[in-house]
Write a protein that holds these residues in place. Structure first.
Motif, PDB file in Angstrom:
ATOM      1  N   LEU A   1     -31.279 -17.786  -8.169  1.00 12.83           N
ATOM      2  CA  LEU A   1     -29.883 -17.695  -7.742  1.00 12.83           C
ATOM      3  C   LEU A   1     -29.741 -18.036  -6.263  1.00 12.83           C
ATOM      4  O   LEU A   1     -28.733 -18.623  -5.846  1.00 12.83           O
ATOM      5  CB  LEU A   1     -29.326 -16.296  -8.026  1.00 12.83           C
ATOM      6  CG  LEU A   1     -29.006 -15.993  -9.493  1.00 12.83           C
ATOM      7  CD1 LEU A   1     -28.583 -14.538  -9.656  1.00 12.83           C
ATOM      8  CD2 LEU A   1     -27.916 -16.921 -10.026  1.00 12.83           C
ATOM      9  N   SER A   2     -30.744 -17.703  -5.464  1.00 12.75           N
ATOM     10  CA  SER A   2     -30.724 -18.101  -4.052  1.00 12.75           C
ATOM     11  C   SER A   2     -30.788 -19.618  -3.911  1.00 12.75           C
ATOM     12  O   SER A   2     -30.157 -20.201  -3.020  1.00 12.75           O
ATOM     13  CB  SER A   2     -31.887 -17.454  -3.302  1.00 12.75           C
ATOM     14  OG  SER A   2     -31.784 -16.045  -3.309  1.00 12.75           O
ATOM     15  N   ASP A   3     -31.534 -20.272  -4.803  1.00 11.49           N
ATOM     16  CA  ASP A   3     -31.623 -21.729  -4.790  1.00 11.49           C
ATOM     17  C   ASP A   3     -30.278 -22.386  -5.069  1.00 11.49           C
ATOM     18  O   ASP A   3     -29.855 -23.303  -4.366  1.00 11.49           O
ATOM     19  CB  ASP A   3     -32.614 -22.215  -5.863  1.00 11.49           C
ATOM     20  CG  ASP A   3     -34.069 -21.994  -5.499  1.00 11.49           C
ATOM     21  OD1 ASP A   3     -34.397 -21.969  -4.298  1.00 11.49           O
ATOM     22  OD2 ASP A   3     -34.886 -21.853  -6.428  1.00 11.49           O
ATOM     23  N   VAL A   4     -29.616 -21.947  -6.125  1.00 11.83           N
ATOM     24  CA  VAL A   4     -28.441 -22.678  -6.630  1.00 11.83           C
ATOM     25  C   VAL A   4     -27.115 -22.073  -6.201  1.00 11.83           C
ATOM     26  O   VAL A   4     -26.079 -22.747  -6.279  1.00 11.83           O
ATOM     27  CB  VAL A   4     -28.476 -22.784  -8.171  1.00 11.83           C
ATOM     28  CG1 VAL A   4     -29.748 -23.466  -8.639  1.00 11.83           C
ATOM     29  CG2 VAL A   4     -28.323 -21.417  -8.843  1.00 11.83           C
ATOM     30  N   ALA A   5     -27.110 -20.824  -5.755  1.00 13.76           N
ATOM     31  CA  ALA A   5     -25.844 -20.153  -5.425  1.00 13.76           C
ATOM     32  C   ALA A   5     -25.953 -19.367  -4.128  1.00 13.76           C
ATOM     33  O   ALA A   5     -25.754 -18.151  -4.101  1.00 13.76           O
ATOM     34  CB  ALA A   5     -25.444 -19.227  -6.578  1.00 13.76           C
ATOM     35  N   PRO A   6     -26.260 -20.045  -3.006  1.00 17.18           N
ATOM     36  CA  PRO A   6     -26.322 -19.334  -1.722  1.00 17.18           C
ATOM     37  C   PRO A   6     -24.957 -18.801  -1.324  1.00 17.18           C
ATOM     38  O   PRO A   6     -23.930 -19.436  -1.607  1.00 17.18           O
ATOM     39  CB  PRO A   6     -26.823 -20.404  -0.748  1.00 17.18           C
ATOM     40  CG  PRO A   6     -26.397 -21.701  -1.373  1.00 17.18           C
ATOM     41  CD  PRO A   6     -26.501 -21.489  -2.851  1.00 17.18           C
ATOM     42  N   VAL A   7     -24.936 -17.649  -0.659  1.00 19.74           N
ATOM     43  CA  VAL A   7     -23.656 -17.028  -0.298  1.00 19.74           C
ATOM     44  C   VAL A   7     -23.527 -16.744   1.199  1.00 19.74           C
ATOM     45  O   VAL A   7     -22.453 -16.336   1.646  1.00 19.74           O
ATOM     46  CB  VAL A   7     -23.459 -15.709  -1.083  1.00 19.74           C
ATOM     47  CG1 VAL A   7     -23.446 -15.981  -2.580  1.00 19.74           C
ATOM     48  CG2 VAL A   7     -24.531 -14.673  -0.729  1.00 19.74           C
TER      49      VAL A   7
END
Length: 464
Positions: free
Chosen positions: A138-144
């Motif tokens: 999720l860190s790879d594809v959806a950074p916030v």
């Protein structure tokens, strides 16, 4: 199927047999590294406050509180043990192009769940691998981070997934656990900007508490929003933007791409810290010889610890400010020869030598270096001496980066160094052996060993 149902299917189908031998070994290395960090944090100021809090509120005696004879509920154990692992800011990291996280933050929660469910060590490793995979991907594809949210936001999905796996929840309940946690724990990045507080080290433990709580609710049948990812005002719509992740094609190997800290400092400082110490060793200068220190580095490091968008890093008065200040970190490394927990004691931070030297440090973001991150951790160091000499070193990684991974032997040395004040040699060796053979023992055998550690001021007794 909704996205969270696909994720839940991945979680429930994941198996210890899916792990490569390399991944199994790296998971055990990270368990030992995390326990070292946790035991080394026993005298931390907020940790002492948490012990006072737990003495006051108690809890149903299901799970071990590290370094005490006390037991409490799984969610409170996840919070306390997670806080121990996180407080020193010495545990592992994962570098994605737009996000950095600490996947071992999940261990406190997964350990509590596995202990409460009376699991074997191989099931602990299985659940921990799930948490690592979910958080890293999720860190790879959806950074916030760029949207003003903390990396603990992706962690809310990871910890609920790992805890659900450790508890043995079936797919529908796992989906609801993840949905509840992901909906409820969207944390603000202000935790790590400006003037830093105790919450920097407690934000993920709080997420671990919440994710564990969510899984326990789902176990009883409580439902969560099934379209937490893709729905109207869901995670994509409100925070992350659109992304795609096919969980049916995911493995459990992302742990092998996480990195371990050589120095007790923010992860992006590691190569620069190793570099300045190498320069000092090679040229033999003293800190009195230094006129200025210039650090050219990738933009993520500049913005987080170099004085960029997350605030000045030359006003340092607390531990939380110091371990997120590149000027402080490299300066104290040059003065003391290393960066360990003692470099963040209040009396060390306030000394005139460190306060003076850190003002001589300039940090600049360089586009060519930024383009090499996160595959590398590049920097260019220039130390100008009073006699006019310029000492230059370029770095692309450090010992602990995935290109130069730490060995089991190196991690055992770190474990001995951080835990020797609270354990004897025999106990340390027994814990190391238990982690090394984790797949052959029950989780309760490990947690029983953790009760034998000596907590300062006598620990938490709940009236016993």
């Amino acid at each position: 199927m909704t996205q969270v149902e696909h994720l839940a299917e991945f979680v429930t189908q994941a198996s210890y047999e899916d792990l490569s031998e390399a991944a199994r070994q790296q998971l055990k290395i990270r368990v030992l590294d995390s326990l070292a960090c946790g035991i080394g944090a026993l005298e931390g100021e907020p940790i002492q406050m948490l012990r006072a809090y737990l003495r006051e509120v108690g809890g149903t005696e299901h799970c071990t509180l590290m370094a005490t004879k006390a037991r409490t509920s799984p969610d409170r154990a996840a919070f306390y043990n997670g806080a121990l692992i996180r407080y020193l800011d010495y545990n592992d990291s994962y570098l994605a192009s737009g996000e950095t996280c600490h996947p071992s933050d999940n261990l406190g929660a997964v350990l509590a769940a596995a202990e409460s469910a009376d699991r074997h060590g191989r099931e602990l490793l299985e659940a921990l691998a799930v948490a690592y995979q979910v958080q890293c991907r999720l860190s790879d594809v959806a950074p916030v981070r760029a949207h003003g949210f903390d990396h603990t936001t992706q962690g809310s999905y990871a910890v609920a997934a790992g805890v659900s796996k450790a508890l043995g929840l079936e797919g529908n309940k796992t989906a609801h656990a993840i949905a509840i946690s992901g909906t409820a724990f969207n944390a603000l990045r202000v935790t790590r900007t400006g003037t830093l507080s105790h919450w920097k080290g407690l934000a993920y433990p709080n997420t671990a508490f919440g994710g564990t709580h969510a899984a326990l609710l789902a176990k009883q049948g409580i439902t969560g929003p099934p379209e937490v990812f893709e729905g109207n005002k869901g995670f994509m719509d409100s925070i992350a933007g659109q992304f795609s992740l096919d969980w049916s094609k995911e493995d459990l190997e992302r742990v092998t791409q996480t990195i371990i800290k050589k120095y007790n400092a923010e992860i992006h400082s590691q190569s620069a810290t190793e570099g300045v110490l190498e320069l000092q060793q090679e040229h033999g200068f003293s800190t009195e010889d230094i006129k200025r220190i210039n650090i050219d580095i990738f933009d993520v490091a500049y913005h987080i610890i170099g004085g960029g968008e997350e605030g000045t890093k030359t006003e340092v008065h607390t531990k939380e400010q110091a371990d997120h200040s590149l000027p402080y970190i490299v300066s104290v490394a040059l003065l003391d020869g290393n960066v360990l927990p003692e470099q963040y004691l209040p009396q060390r931070i306030q000394q005139p030598d460190i306060q003076s030297l850190l003002q001589k440090v300039t940090v600049r973001p360089i586009e060519s270096l930024s383009q090499r991150f996160p595959q590398e951790m590049p920097c260019r160091l220039t130390i100008t001496l009073q006699d006019g000499r310029e000492l230059v070193k370029e770095k692309q990684d450090y010992e602990g980066f995935h290109t130069r991974p730490m060995t089991w032997e190196t991690i055992t040395q770190k474990f001995h160094r951080l835990t020797q004040s609270y354990t004897d040699t025999s106990l340390r060796e027994t814990i190391i052996q238990a982690v090394g053979n984790l797949e052959t023992i029950k989780v309760k055998e490990l947690t029983e060993l953790l009760t034998q550690i000596q907590t300062p001021e006598g620990g938490i007794h709940h009236g016993k």
